[in-house]
Scaffold this active site. Structure first.
Site, PDB file in Angstrom:
ATOM      1  N   ASP A  47       7.067  36.823  16.204  1.00  0.00           N
ATOM      2  CA  ASP A  47       7.438  35.509  17.116  1.00  0.00           C
ATOM      3  C   ASP A  47       8.546  34.917  16.643  1.00  0.00           C
ATOM      4  O   ASP A  47       8.901  33.997  17.249  1.00  0.00           O
ATOM      5  CB  ASP A  47       5.948  34.765  16.766  1.00  0.00           C
ATOM      6  CG  ASP A  47       5.860  34.326  15.512  1.00  0.00           C
ATOM      7  OD1 ASP A  47       6.618  34.565  14.517  1.00  0.00           O
ATOM      8  OD2 ASP A  47       4.788  33.518  14.934  1.00  0.00           O
ATOM      9  N   SER A  48       9.412  35.523  15.872  1.00  0.00           N
ATOM     10  CA  SER A  48      10.680  35.203  15.726  1.00  0.00           C
ATOM     11  C   SER A  48      11.564  34.975  16.994  1.00  0.00           C
ATOM     12  O   SER A  48      12.640  34.596  17.045  1.00  0.00           O
ATOM     13  CB  SER A  48      11.530  35.974  14.730  1.00  0.00           C
ATOM     14  OG  SER A  48      11.445  37.231  14.843  1.00  0.00           O
ATOM     15  N   ASP A  86       2.936  40.205  17.056  1.00  0.00           N
ATOM     16  CA  ASP A  86       2.672  39.351  16.221  1.00  0.00           C
ATOM     17  C   ASP A  86       1.646  38.186  16.888  1.00  0.00           C
ATOM     18  O   ASP A  86       2.021  37.970  17.963  1.00  0.00           O
ATOM     19  CB  ASP A  86       3.925  38.460  15.956  1.00  0.00           C
ATOM     20  CG  ASP A  86       4.127  38.091  14.376  1.00  0.00           C
ATOM     21  OD1 ASP A  86       3.295  37.917  13.829  1.00  0.00           O
ATOM     22  OD2 ASP A  86       5.434  37.371  14.302  1.00  0.00           O
ATOM     23  N   LYS A 116      -0.256  41.373  13.534  1.00  0.00           N
ATOM     24  CA  LYS A 116       0.061  40.837  12.509  1.00  0.00           C
ATOM     25  C   LYS A 116      -0.231  39.299  12.405  1.00  0.00           C
ATOM     26  O   LYS A 116      -0.113  38.663  13.467  1.00  0.00           O
ATOM     27  CB  LYS A 116       1.666  40.893  12.234  1.00  0.00           C
ATOM     28  CG  LYS A 116       2.083  40.133  10.813  1.00  0.00           C
ATOM     29  CD  LYS A 116       3.450  40.535  10.488  1.00  0.00           C
ATOM     30  CE  LYS A 116       4.493  39.647  11.180  1.00  0.00           C
ATOM     31  NZ  LYS A 116       4.416  38.171  11.000  1.00  0.00           N
ATOM     32  N   GLU A 118      -0.324  35.393  10.002  1.00  0.00           N
ATOM     33  CA  GLU A 118       0.300  35.016   8.605  1.00  0.00           C
ATOM     34  C   GLU A 118      -1.002  34.022   8.064  1.00  0.00           C
ATOM     35  O   GLU A 118      -1.864  33.559   8.803  1.00  0.00           O
ATOM     36  CB  GLU A 118       1.254  33.818   9.138  1.00  0.00           C
ATOM     37  CG  GLU A 118       2.382  34.296   9.752  1.00  0.00           C
ATOM     38  CD  GLU A 118       3.485  33.146  10.181  1.00  0.00           C
ATOM     39  OE1 GLU A 118       3.421  32.177   9.695  1.00  0.00           O
ATOM     40  OE2 GLU A 118       4.734  33.592  10.776  1.00  0.00           O
ATOM     41  N   GLU A 185       7.271  37.507   2.300  1.00  0.00           N
ATOM     42  CA  GLU A 185       8.530  36.919   2.462  1.00  0.00           C
ATOM     43  C   GLU A 185       8.999  35.933   1.802  1.00  0.00           C
ATOM     44  O   GLU A 185       8.183  34.991   1.163  1.00  0.00           O
ATOM     45  CB  GLU A 185       8.526  36.107   4.078  1.00  0.00           C
ATOM     46  CG  GLU A 185       9.640  35.579   4.451  1.00  0.00           C
ATOM     47  CD  GLU A 185       9.708  35.380   5.968  1.00  0.00           C
ATOM     48  OE1 GLU A 185       8.564  35.596   6.827  1.00  0.00           O
ATOM     49  OE2 GLU A 185      10.575  34.628   6.574  1.00  0.00           O
TER      50      GLU A 185
HETATM   51  O1  KIV Z   1       8.543  37.109  13.371  1.00  0.00           O
HETATM   52  C1  KIV Z   1       9.059  37.863  12.738  1.00  0.00           C
HETATM   53  O2  KIV Z   1      10.119  38.279  12.999  1.00  0.00           O
HETATM   54  C2  KIV Z   1       8.594  38.013  11.486  1.00  0.00           C
HETATM   55  C3  KIV Z   1       9.453  38.715  10.135  1.00  0.00           C
HETATM   56  C4  KIV Z   1      10.008  37.362   9.801  1.00  0.00           C
HETATM   57  C5  KIV Z   1       8.700  39.477   9.374  1.00  0.00           C
HETATM   58  O3  KIV Z   1       7.194  37.547  11.089  1.00  0.00           O
END
Ligand code: KIV
Length: 284
Positions: A47-48, A86, A116, A118, A185
């Site tokens: 989600d970056s 994500d 994934k 968090e 992280e």
């Molecule tokens: O969204 C992302 O790119 C991430 C990385 C920082 C691991 O979660």
């Protein structure tokens, strides 16, 4: 020759075999292709993308639709790596039922292999439920960007013993919940080492020092495409932005000067066809 598809078992075996795991992010088809060609083990559609592709201030506004759109694009290019989708903020936070539903959408509509999310101890039941529904889950602890404001900003986590112990507990809870791997992280390197030694699942670090089971970086940071800010843990392997900018500026100059397109970039027309066209036009 194309490599065989990387599976979660390959990822787990890598830890036993003490082979470091290589993970990068990708958000579209060309970067999916390149990550595959560069032989990444894991590709994260993170989600970056909110920041590095969409120009948002953070990851919080990213939606399920954004994620599905970008995962689909990556999947068209990325064949061998394990692709992680994500889960965006609030797609798994309100109820376990909704978390399973949204994890299912990323896999069914996006086409990624695993998801994934968090969070540690508090999200272990959610991880367990998604895994039981048949979708492998990668955890993400330490600095969790979706809730960075609650953590006091984009800062290193686990500074004192109590905070570090909480992150160890998070890692153990995720392992017990069935997460196949954990992203860790922005924590001190000794804590990264300790966590990698504590859990059996591979710990992939981003700012967690060298003594973890693999590394992940945001590709746009690593290649210097996104340089609004560069976290301490990022190594820039190239600075691609000035190269792209130079090309765009050269193109502009040539268009303005009439130097582009030249004959080599223009299609030819047979003389006879041109003459006939002119004759037809003259007839009206
Ligand atoms: O969204 C992302 O790119 C991430 C990385 C920082 C691991 O979660």
């Amino acid at each position: 020759m194309s490599r065989p598809k990387v599976t979660i078992h390959d990822i787990q075996n890598a830890k036993e075999q003490r082979r470091k795991l290589v993970m990068v992010t990708a958000y579209d088809y060309p970067f999916g292709l390149m990550a595959d060609e560069a032989e990444a083990d894991i590709v994260l559609v993170g989600d970056s993308l909110g920041m590095v592709v969409m120009g948002l201030s953070g990851t919080v506004p990213v939606t399920m639709e954004h994620m599905i759109h970008h995962i689909q694009a990556v999947m068209r290019g990325c064949k061998s790596p394990l692709v992680v989708g994500d889960m965006p903020f609030m797609s798994y936070n309100t109820s376990i039922r909704e978390a399973i539903h949204n994890a299912g959408r990323l896999v069914k509509e996006g086409g990624c292999d695993v998801v994934k999310l968090e969070g540690g101890v508090h999200f272990a039941p959610t991880v367990e439920a998604i895994v039981k529904a048949g979708i492998p889950v990668q955890g993400h602890i330490g600095l969790t960007p979706q809730t960075a404001s609650a953590l006091g900003g984009f800062k290193m986590q686990g500074k004192d013993a109590a905070a570090a112990k909480q992150i160890v507990d998070d890692a153990k809870a995720l392992e017990d919940a069935g997460a196949f791997s954990i992203i860790l992280e922005a924590v001190p390197a000794p804590l990264g080492k300790l966590i990698a030694e504590t859990v059996r699942v591979p710990v992939i670090g981003i700012g967690a020092g060298p003594d973890v089971d693999g590394q992940v970086l945001v590709t746009h940071d690593m290649i210097g495409l996104f340089d609004r800010f560069v976290p301490k843990f990022v190594k820039q392997y190239t600075k691609i932005r000035p190269i792209i900018l130079e090309a765009l500026r050269a193109y502009r100059q040539e268009v303005l000067a009439g130097a582009f397109p030249g004959p080599e970039h223009s299609f030819k027309m047979p003389e006879a066809a041109l003459a006939e066209l002119k004759r037809l036009l003259a007839q009206g």
